[in-house]
Design an enzyme around this catalytic site. Sequence first.
Site, PDB file in Angstrom:
ATOM      1  N   LYS A  22       0.826  -1.211   0.000  1.00  0.00           N
ATOM      2  CA  LYS A  22       0.000   0.000   0.000  1.00  0.00           C
ATOM      3  C   LYS A  22       0.862   1.265   0.000  1.00  0.00           C
ATOM      4  O   LYS A  22       0.651   2.173  -0.798  1.00  0.00           O
ATOM      5  CB  LYS A  22      -0.916   0.014   1.235  1.00  0.00           C
ATOM      6  CG  LYS A  22      -1.650   1.325   1.409  1.00  0.00           C
ATOM      7  CD  LYS A  22      -2.385   1.409   2.722  1.00  0.00           C
ATOM      8  CE  LYS A  22      -1.544   1.751   3.903  1.00  0.00           C
ATOM      9  NZ  LYS A  22      -1.506   3.143   4.336  1.00  0.00           N
ATOM     10  N   ASN A  23       1.830   1.307   0.880  1.00  0.00           N
ATOM     11  CA  ASN A  23       2.588   2.546   1.022  1.00  0.00           C
ATOM     12  C   ASN A  23       3.489   2.827  -0.179  1.00  0.00           C
ATOM     13  O   ASN A  23       3.794   3.983  -0.466  1.00  0.00           O
ATOM     14  CB  ASN A  23       3.396   2.533   2.326  1.00  0.00           C
ATOM     15  CG  ASN A  23       2.488   2.715   3.534  1.00  0.00           C
ATOM     16  OD1 ASN A  23       1.322   3.077   3.393  1.00  0.00           O
ATOM     17  ND2 ASN A  23       3.017   2.454   4.726  1.00  0.00           N
ATOM     18  N   CYS A 117      -4.403   8.138   9.561  1.00  0.00           N
ATOM     19  CA  CYS A 117      -4.634   7.516  10.861  1.00  0.00           C
ATOM     20  C   CYS A 117      -4.235   8.463  11.981  1.00  0.00           C
ATOM     21  O   CYS A 117      -3.212   9.138  11.907  1.00  0.00           O
ATOM     22  CB  CYS A 117      -3.815   6.238  10.970  1.00  0.00           C
ATOM     23  SG  CYS A 117      -4.657   4.826  10.289  1.00  0.00           S
ATOM     24  N   ARG A 122       1.251  14.439  13.219  1.00  0.00           N
ATOM     25  CA  ARG A 122       2.016  14.031  12.043  1.00  0.00           C
ATOM     26  C   ARG A 122       2.324  15.252  11.181  1.00  0.00           C
ATOM     27  O   ARG A 122       1.669  15.506  10.176  1.00  0.00           O
ATOM     28  CB  ARG A 122       1.264  12.955  11.273  1.00  0.00           C
ATOM     29  CG  ARG A 122       1.044  11.725  12.123  1.00  0.00           C
ATOM     30  CD  ARG A 122       0.269  10.648  11.410  1.00  0.00           C
ATOM     31  NE  ARG A 122       1.083   9.894  10.472  1.00  0.00           N
ATOM     32  CZ  ARG A 122       0.619   8.839   9.808  1.00  0.00           C
ATOM     33  NH1 ARG A 122      -0.608   8.446   9.960  1.00  0.00           N
ATOM     34  NH2 ARG A 122       1.407   8.183   8.984  1.00  0.00           N
ATOM     35  N   ASP A 305       4.619   0.141  12.102  1.00  0.00           N
ATOM     36  CA  ASP A 305       3.355  -0.406  11.582  1.00  0.00           C
ATOM     37  C   ASP A 305       3.134  -1.860  12.005  1.00  0.00           C
ATOM     38  O   ASP A 305       2.083  -2.434  11.718  1.00  0.00           O
ATOM     39  CB  ASP A 305       3.323  -0.306  10.044  1.00  0.00           C
ATOM     40  CG  ASP A 305       3.051   1.115   9.568  1.00  0.00           C
ATOM     41  OD1 ASP A 305       2.804   1.992  10.416  1.00  0.00           O
ATOM     42  OD2 ASP A 305       3.092   1.351   8.345  1.00  0.00           O
ATOM     43  N   ARG A 397      -8.839   0.305   4.846  1.00  0.00           N
ATOM     44  CA  ARG A 397      -7.943   1.246   4.170  1.00  0.00           C
ATOM     45  C   ARG A 397      -6.661   0.584   3.706  1.00  0.00           C
ATOM     46  O   ARG A 397      -6.045   1.044   2.749  1.00  0.00           O
ATOM     47  CB  ARG A 397      -7.567   2.389   5.129  1.00  0.00           C
ATOM     48  CG  ARG A 397      -8.729   3.302   5.424  1.00  0.00           C
ATOM     49  CD  ARG A 397      -8.350   4.358   6.394  1.00  0.00           C
ATOM     50  NE  ARG A 397      -7.113   4.994   5.949  1.00  0.00           N
ATOM     51  CZ  ARG A 397      -6.537   5.996   6.540  1.00  0.00           C
ATOM     52  NH1 ARG A 397      -7.080   6.522   7.616  1.00  0.00           N
ATOM     53  NH2 ARG A 397      -5.432   6.514   6.075  1.00  0.00           N
TER      54      ARG A 397
HETATM   55  C1  UD1 Z   1       4.887   6.411   6.591  1.00  0.00           C
HETATM   56  C2  UD1 Z   1       3.870   5.322   6.402  1.00  0.00           C
HETATM   57  C3  UD1 Z   1       3.331   4.856   7.736  1.00  0.00           C
HETATM   58  C4  UD1 Z   1       4.481   4.470   8.652  1.00  0.00           C
HETATM   59  C5  UD1 Z   1       5.521   5.569   8.743  1.00  0.00           C
HETATM   60  C6  UD1 Z   1       6.775   5.159   9.512  1.00  0.00           C
HETATM   61  C7  UD1 Z   1       2.896   5.900   4.265  1.00  0.00           C
HETATM   62  C8  UD1 Z   1       1.708   6.412   3.531  1.00  0.00           C
HETATM   63  N1  UD1 Z   1       2.800   5.851   5.594  1.00  0.00           N
HETATM   64  O1  UD1 Z   1       4.197   7.501   7.204  1.00  0.00           O
HETATM   65  O2  UD1 Z   1       2.489   3.737   7.505  1.00  0.00           O
HETATM   66  O3  UD1 Z   1       3.969   4.236   9.959  1.00  0.00           O
HETATM   67  O4  UD1 Z   1       5.935   5.944   7.427  1.00  0.00           O
HETATM   68  O5  UD1 Z   1       7.350   4.042   8.928  1.00  0.00           O
HETATM   69  O6  UD1 Z   1       3.904   5.511   3.680  1.00  0.00           O
HETATM   70  N2  UD1 Z   1       7.934  13.789  10.882  1.00  0.00           N
HETATM   71  C9  UD1 Z   1       8.175  15.108  11.161  1.00  0.00           C
HETATM   72  N3  UD1 Z   1       8.058  16.024  10.162  1.00  0.00           N
HETATM   73  C10 UD1 Z   1       7.717  15.667   8.884  1.00  0.00           C
HETATM   74  C11 UD1 Z   1       7.487  14.314   8.600  1.00  0.00           C
HETATM   75  C12 UD1 Z   1       7.605  13.397   9.630  1.00  0.00           C
HETATM   76  O7  UD1 Z   1       8.488  15.466  12.291  1.00  0.00           O
HETATM   77  O8  UD1 Z   1       7.636  16.540   8.015  1.00  0.00           O
HETATM   78  C13 UD1 Z   1       8.058  12.781  11.974  1.00  0.00           C
HETATM   79  C14 UD1 Z   1       6.734  12.061  12.254  1.00  0.00           C
HETATM   80  O9  UD1 Z   1       5.942  12.780  13.162  1.00  0.00           O
HETATM   81  C15 UD1 Z   1       7.225  10.752  12.805  1.00  0.00           C
HETATM   82  C16 UD1 Z   1       8.516  10.490  12.021  1.00  0.00           C
HETATM   83  O10 UD1 Z   1       8.914  11.748  11.501  1.00  0.00           O
HETATM   84  O11 UD1 Z   1       7.541  10.879  14.168  1.00  0.00           O
HETATM   85  C17 UD1 Z   1       8.390   9.492  10.908  1.00  0.00           C
HETATM   86  O12 UD1 Z   1       7.321   9.841  10.082  1.00  0.00           O
HETATM   87  P1  UD1 Z   1       7.279   9.492   8.524  1.00  0.00           P
HETATM   88  O13 UD1 Z   1       8.335   8.466   8.210  1.00  0.00           O
HETATM   89  O14 UD1 Z   1       7.292  10.739   7.738  1.00  0.00           O
HETATM   90  O15 UD1 Z   1       5.861   8.802   8.387  1.00  0.00           O
HETATM   91  P2  UD1 Z   1       4.847   8.948   7.213  1.00  0.00           P
HETATM   92  O16 UD1 Z   1       5.568   9.148   5.914  1.00  0.00           O
HETATM   93  O17 UD1 Z   1       3.771   9.885   7.600  1.00  0.00           O
END
Ligand code: UD1
Length: 430
Positions: A22-23, A117, A122, A305, A397
């Site tokens: 999915k991701n 979610c 986030r 996850d 989802r």
């Molecule tokens: C993606 C995955 C999600 C998974 C996560 C971590 C998708 C659609 N989702 O989410 O299923 O749980 O990776 O493996 O691929 N952060 C910041 N600033 C930012 C972006 C992130 O501080 O601009 C922080 C987040 O709050 C979190 C960490 O970085 O603590 C990791 O987040 P991130 O890897 O970006 O997760 P997602 O891409 O949202």
Amino acid sequence: MEQYIIKGGNPLVGEVEIGGAKNAALGILAAAIMTDDTVRIDNLPDVQDVNVLLEAISKIGAKVDRISRTSALINGSNIGQVSVDYEYIKKIRASYYLLGALLGKYKKAEVPLPGGCNIGSRPIDLHLKGFKALGATTRIANGSIIAEAAQLRGNHIYLDTVSVGATINIMMAASMAEGRTVIENAAKEPHVVDVANFLNSMGANIKGAGTDVIRIRGVERLHATEYSIIPDQIEAGTFMFAAAATRGDVIVKNVIPKHLEATSVKLMEIGCQVEEFDDVVRVVATGRLNNTNVKTLPYPGYPTDMQPQIGVALALANGTSLVTESIFENRFKYVDELVRMGANIKVEGNTAVIYGCEKLTGARVSAPDLRAGAALVIAGLAAEGITIVDDIVYIQRGYECFEEKLRGLGAEIERVSSEKEIQKFKLRVG
Ligand code: UD1
């Protein structure tokens, strides 16, 4: 409102086929509109988030032809607007990938602030920092993020937190920027590599994906490709833990065992037998599981996850386990539900202290988010008696044909939406 009703207690036994990730699909579908040529994508998972993103890209003018349940043709040559105004898109976190894709191709993008979610705050500050470093301005207006640039120029970008989303988004925009971009402290997840491979198959020049330094040389245009998405490591891991928690014997097919290493190692640590073949893993659990400690980390560490799923298995293990969540702060919402099923767990800060119990008993619980929802289904399958899981929209989802796949392994699970159907299930299972 649909629910799952489960009669627990059957060990899961048999074979299950894993779908596309999915991701990875979410990043790849957004990137697919960056060329004017037609792109064919195979091994698409048939899940809600993917279907919503496909609708969203067709709403902005891309031609989407779903040629089968798992394949689509996408043509982004007629995109008439860079502003995504589609109500459902807010509900998926990965709507932000349209920012990187549209900004890269058209130098302007307008996308509603993402939802997804509720597993903690986030932010997307790192995504925006990346776009700014490439020369774009970003602002928020009317609930949307607007990013634009006269010209995108490659730059050296250091991410101070490892972020999957920011890495992929910056990679997309930088693929069509002028000159060279270096992303340092990049995320190394398999789906980052998959999106990079996809972009490269369209003519992008990305090197180093899968390491923490990604180098991108911008190109002027991207072209047609045919691409098959990697298997979903989280779906696979979920079935592996379902086998463990129910003391079953499950052959999980169409996987890349290397991507599952962190999960396999933990399963072995808690007493399961894990056999790896080329594209198959088999998990066998015979006796009671052992306790262990685990901390979620960016890849190749133990995935966040997969945290609720191991939490359920450890709730049934012999002894006390510590589960530490270091990525998202709000990922223990399933604990209260599990406690209602007889688990003995205390959450202290970002650690759950799990005192293993002999058995769980069926209860009515509610899925707080996607992965936690899947974990509660595992708990229901392992528990004595009947469990009803509410709010299964979250589960839909990200898991395709979840109940069908589980039934294929001998689970007694049904999707229901009325009291009558619940009674019918109860009568049938006795
Ligand atoms: C993606 C995955 C999600 C998974 C996560 C971590 C998708 C659609 N989702 O989410 O299923 O749980 O990776 O493996 O691929 N952060 C910041 N600033 C930012 C972006 C992130 O501080 O601009 C922080 C987040 O709050 C979190 C960490 O970085 O603590 C990791 O987040 P991130 O890897 O970006 O997760 P997602 O891409 O949202």
